[in-house]
Write a protein that holds these residues in place. Structure first.
Motif, mmCIF file in Angstrom:
data_model
loop_
_atom_site.group_PDB
_atom_site.id
_atom_site.type_symbol
_atom_site.label_atom_id
_atom_site.label_comp_id
_atom_site.label_asym_id
_atom_site.label_seq_id
_atom_site.Cartn_x
_atom_site.Cartn_y
_atom_site.Cartn_z
ATOM 1 N N THR A 17 31.520 35.943 33.824
ATOM 2 C CA THR A 17 32.824 35.494 34.534
ATOM 3 C C THR A 17 32.891 36.516 35.672
ATOM 4 O O THR A 17 34.249 36.982 36.130
ATOM 5 C CB THR A 17 34.274 35.536 33.718
ATOM 6 N N ARG A 20 35.610 37.120 39.157
ATOM 7 C CA ARG A 20 36.764 38.113 38.401
ATOM 8 C C ARG A 20 36.411 39.367 38.592
ATOM 9 O O ARG A 20 36.932 40.281 38.546
ATOM 10 C CB ARG A 20 37.116 37.412 36.687
ATOM 11 N N ASP A 23 39.020 41.662 40.284
ATOM 12 C CA ASP A 23 39.999 41.741 40.030
ATOM 13 C C ASP A 23 39.837 42.751 38.941
ATOM 14 O O ASP A 23 40.748 44.013 38.772
ATOM 15 C CB ASP A 23 40.505 40.523 39.161
ATOM 16 N N ARG A 24 38.697 42.872 38.126
ATOM 17 C CA ARG A 24 38.038 43.979 37.325
ATOM 18 C C ARG A 24 37.872 45.104 37.863
ATOM 19 O O ARG A 24 38.631 46.366 37.714
ATOM 20 C CB ARG A 24 36.979 43.708 36.941
#
Length: 98
Positions: A17, A20, A23-24
């Motif tokens: 993923t 993402r 965001d991480r």
């Protein structure tokens, strides 16, 4: 504040993923700040480690708690190393050897 290097291996879920990642990274910045620190640099690498993060924390305990929090997410392994600038190394280590 003392500097620490987090060497991270991403788990299968993180690798699957990657979209993402922004965001991480933001979540990592916030988590480091929650431990009284500041995330200075964040690098993606290839080889044994997938991520190298450089952060400052008030002390070893805060750095350790942050590393445990990273690992607590269940999808990342972390090795944390204290880091010294050249000047810190000379003052704290070299000059005190003799």
């Amino acid at each position: 504040m003392p500097t620490y290097v987090h060497l991270m291996e991403l788990g299968k879920e993180s690798l699957e993923t990657m979209e993402r990642s922004p965001d991480r990274r933001q979540a990592a910045r916030e988590m480091v700040a929650d431990h009284g620190g500041e995330l200075l640099d964040f690098y993606y690498t290839f080889g044994r480690y997938d991520v190298v993060a450089v952060a400052e924390y008030p002390d070893d305990g805060a750095a350790a708690r942050a590393a445990i929090t990273f690992r607590g997410e269940g999808n990342t392994s972390v090795e944390t190393l204290p880091a010294f600038t050249e000047a810190e190394w000379d003052a704290e280590v070299v000059e005190k050897i003799a």
